[in-house]
Structure formats: structure tokens, C-alpha cells
Design a protein around this motif. Sequence first.
Motif, PDB file in Angstrom:
ATOM      1  N   VAL A 142       0.829  -1.205   0.000  1.00 51.92           N
ATOM      2  CA  VAL A 142       0.000   0.000   0.000  1.00 51.92           C
ATOM      3  C   VAL A 142       0.868   1.260   0.000  1.00 51.92           C
ATOM      4  N   ASN A 143       0.329   2.307  -0.601  1.00 51.43           N
ATOM      5  CA  ASN A 143       0.969   3.608  -0.533  1.00 51.43           C
ATOM      6  C   ASN A 143       0.822   4.136   0.907  1.00 51.43           C
ATOM      7  N   PRO A 144       1.940   4.361   1.615  1.00 52.02           N
ATOM      8  CA  PRO A 144       1.866   4.784   3.025  1.00 52.02           C
ATOM      9  C   PRO A 144       1.013   6.031   3.233  1.00 52.02           C
ATOM     10  N   GLU A 145       0.925   6.868   2.211  1.00 51.18           N
ATOM     11  CA  GLU A 145       0.152   8.103   2.361  1.00 51.18           C
ATOM     12  C   GLU A 145      -1.345   7.847   2.514  1.00 51.18           C
ATOM     13  N   LEU A 146      -1.756   6.640   2.195  1.00 51.15           N
ATOM     14  CA  LEU A 146      -3.174   6.307   2.351  1.00 51.15           C
ATOM     15  C   LEU A 146      -3.480   5.746   3.738  1.00 51.15           C
ATOM     16  N   ILE A 147      -2.433   5.591   4.525  1.00 58.50           N
ATOM     17  CA  ILE A 147      -2.621   4.991   5.854  1.00 58.50           C
ATOM     18  C   ILE A 147      -2.627   6.073   6.927  1.00 58.50           C
ATOM     19  N   GLU A 148      -3.548   5.901   7.871  1.00 57.48           N
ATOM     20  CA  GLU A 148      -3.582   6.793   9.022  1.00 57.48           C
ATOM     21  C   GLU A 148      -3.603   5.952  10.294  1.00 57.48           C
ATOM     22  N   LEU A 149      -2.774   6.302  11.245  1.00 58.04           N
ATOM     23  CA  LEU A 149      -2.791   5.618  12.540  1.00 58.04           C
ATOM     24  C   LEU A 149      -3.576   6.474  13.523  1.00 58.04           C
ATOM     25  N   GLU A 150      -4.537   5.853  14.215  1.00 56.06           N
ATOM     26  CA  GLU A 150      -5.310   6.570  15.236  1.00 56.06           C
ATOM     27  C   GLU A 150      -4.767   6.211  16.606  1.00 56.06           C
ATOM     28  N   ILE A 151      -4.277   7.215  17.289  1.00 54.97           N
ATOM     29  CA  ILE A 151      -3.803   6.990  18.656  1.00 54.97           C
ATOM     30  C   ILE A 151      -4.617   7.881  19.589  1.00 54.97           C
ATOM     31  N   THR A 152      -4.804   7.438  20.814  1.00 58.22           N
ATOM     32  CA  THR A 152      -5.619   8.244  21.724  1.00 58.22           C
ATOM     33  C   THR A 152      -4.742   9.237  22.477  1.00 58.22           C
ATOM     34  N   GLU A 153      -5.429  10.125  23.153  1.00 59.30           N
ATOM     35  CA  GLU A 153      -4.731  11.156  23.916  1.00 59.30           C
ATOM     36  C   GLU A 153      -3.822  10.585  24.982  1.00 59.30           C
ATOM     37  N   SER A 154      -4.039   9.331  25.336  1.00 63.23           N
ATOM     38  CA  SER A 154      -3.219   8.737  26.389  1.00 63.23           C
ATOM     39  C   SER A 154      -1.749   8.610  25.974  1.00 63.23           C
ATOM     40  N   VAL A 155      -1.436   8.776  24.687  1.00 63.37           N
ATOM     41  CA  VAL A 155      -0.022   8.771  24.294  1.00 63.37           C
ATOM     42  C   VAL A 155       0.725   9.927  24.937  1.00 63.37           C
TER      43      VAL A 155
END
Length: 288
Positions: A142-155
Motif C-alpha cells: 500500500v501507498n503509506p500516504e493512504l494509511i492513518e494511525l489513530e492513537i488516543t490522547e493517552s499517548v
Amino acid sequence: QAKQTQRGQLGVYTRQMGLEIQSRVKMLQDLRLSFEHQRLYLHYQPQVSLPDGKPVGCEALIRWRDDQGRYIPPDVFIPLAERSGIIATIGEWVMRTAFSQAHLLHRSGFTRLRMAVNVSVIQFRSGGFLETLDRALLDSGVNPELIELEITESVAMLEADYLLDMLKQIKSRGVQVAIDDFGTGFSSLSYLQRLSIDRLKIDRAFVDQLCESQDSRSIAEMVIELSHSLNLQVIAEGVEEQQQAERLAELGCHEAQGYFYAKPMEADALLRWLMNQEPGNTQRNTSA
Ligand code: C2E
Ligand code: MG
Ligand code: MG
Ligand code: MG
């Protein structure tokens, strides 16, 4: 007499706790087994732009039916997986599966559709995360630009240098990052400004009460304005009514996700859903 009652209660509590621990251990065993037997799967929920409702992406959401066919929500088993360490293995599988699906969608002509993947903070802080990410990207094609990682505020509880570096590393691969459930617990706005992120996701709780509660409305407004001033994209989750969508669009919210548009669904249902959107209404590149 009082002492006796106390002891009696203590006995009850202990038994209950024992049962709870027992059932958690059992659930964890079941989860491990289900994972090995490939009984975990992903659903995908569309994300659309506002106000036009064009598909712009989707979020991968993990699903588990145990061997008795009972549906166990991720809010229940993900925390368990996090405490036991099996989250690393499950998280890797989620990435690999969702990335492959994203690549498939791309090949089906949806060349600009984003794929959002939830990442646990436990996974995120583990040493091998970037290697796992890289391997999953490479293997899926996959083209990395199409990927999004969702992280929570707890990071935000991670050590600052580590977090800043991780986000930069992710960014350097072209992968996008969103802060999930935003508004529920971020401590420092100046810290937020230093993070290499692309998008804030307004928590469902505020969208739910958007048209009824002045407080929810104020928080939604604040997050949207914050996004604008920090030059971030902003998406609202849990949009169930047209009125909410309209209000969010008025406030300048860029994107939305929720039952009003579509529920999470299996991969082939998503493909059908995408193809059924009005021709002028999709990111599908028909000339490709
Ligand atoms: P989340 O990432 O905030 O995901 C959004 C949740 O809202 C999903 O619940 C989705 O089904 C639900 N939702 C979407 N639109 C609506 C709506 O209009 N109304 C209502 N009432 N709900 C809506 P779900 O699938 O049960 O997931 C719950 C949470 O479990 C997620 O919250 C996320 O924190 C976690 N999760 C799910 N999949 C994964 C995964 O693959 N990895 C990790 N680490 N966590 C995951
Ligand atoms: Mg999410
Ligand atoms: Mg969320
Ligand atoms: Mg949530």
C-alpha cells in the motif's frame, strides 16, 4: 454482630473478585484461541467529507465472536489484550489486514481512499513498533500516504522525546496520524502543537449531545477552532443525525463518520457501499 456482617461481606467481595479474575482469565484464553483460529476479523466504517458527504476514507474496527457465537465488543477485550501483552500480536495482524485491504481498494479504483487503523498506546510504545509498521507497509504494497494511525490522547503520558521522535518517524514514511477521542483528556495544548499529527477526531460523546447540550457544543466548537488554528484536519465521530452533520459543517468540521452515513461493515459490503455512492460523489478514479 457488626464484625460478622463485615466478614460476611468480605467473603462475598472476595468470591466476586475471584469470579471476575477467573472469567477474565477465561476470556483471555478464548481470545488467544480465537486469534490462533483466525476468528478475529475487521469491519470498516466509511469516513466522508463535509458538507458533501463524499467518501474520503474508512476506519478499520476489530470484531470478535467467541466460539459460542457471542459478540464481544473491542471496548471489553482490547483492554484485556493490552494488559496481557497479546495486543502486540493482534495489533500487528490488524495493521497487516487493514493495509492489505487498503491496497485492494486502491486497486479497485478508489485511489485516494484513506485507511485508518487504531493503535494501542501499549503497541505504540513497544520497541519494535516501527519495524512492524514498515514490514506491514512493505508486505501489503500500500501507498503509506493512504494509511492513518489513530492513537488516543493517552499517548501524552509517554516520555516526550520518545513520542515526538516516534511521530516524526511515522510522518517520514508518509503515514498520517490522528488523535482519537479528542477532547476527553488532553493536558497540554502547547504540547499538542509540537506533535507531528495530521488530524483530530472529536469524541463521540460531544457529537452525541451536539444539538442538545451547550457544553458539548462548546467543546466541539473548541476542538474545531483548535484544529483550524493548528492547521490540522478535524473529523467528528459518532454522527447519527443529519442535524449534527449540518451543525458540524457550519462549524467548519472537515469530515465525519457515524451511523448517519454508514455503520462499520465487512470488506465486500464496504466495496459495494463505495460503488453505490453517486458517481460524482466518490474519490474513485474511473480513468484508472
Ligand atoms: P474508536 O476508535 O473511537 O472507534 C469508534 C467507535 O464508535 C466504534 O466502536 C464504532 O463502531 C463506533 N461508532 C461509529 N459510529 C457510531 C455512531 O454513529 N454511533 C455510535 N453509537 N457508535 C458509533 P467499536 O467498533 O465498538 O470500537 C470501540 C473502540 O475499540 C474503538 O473506539 C477503539 O478504541 C477500540 N478498537 C476497535 N478496533 C480496534 C483495533 O483494531 N485496535 C485497537 N487497539 N483498538 C480498537
Ligand atoms: Mg478510532
Ligand atoms: Mg474514537
Ligand atoms: Mg472511542
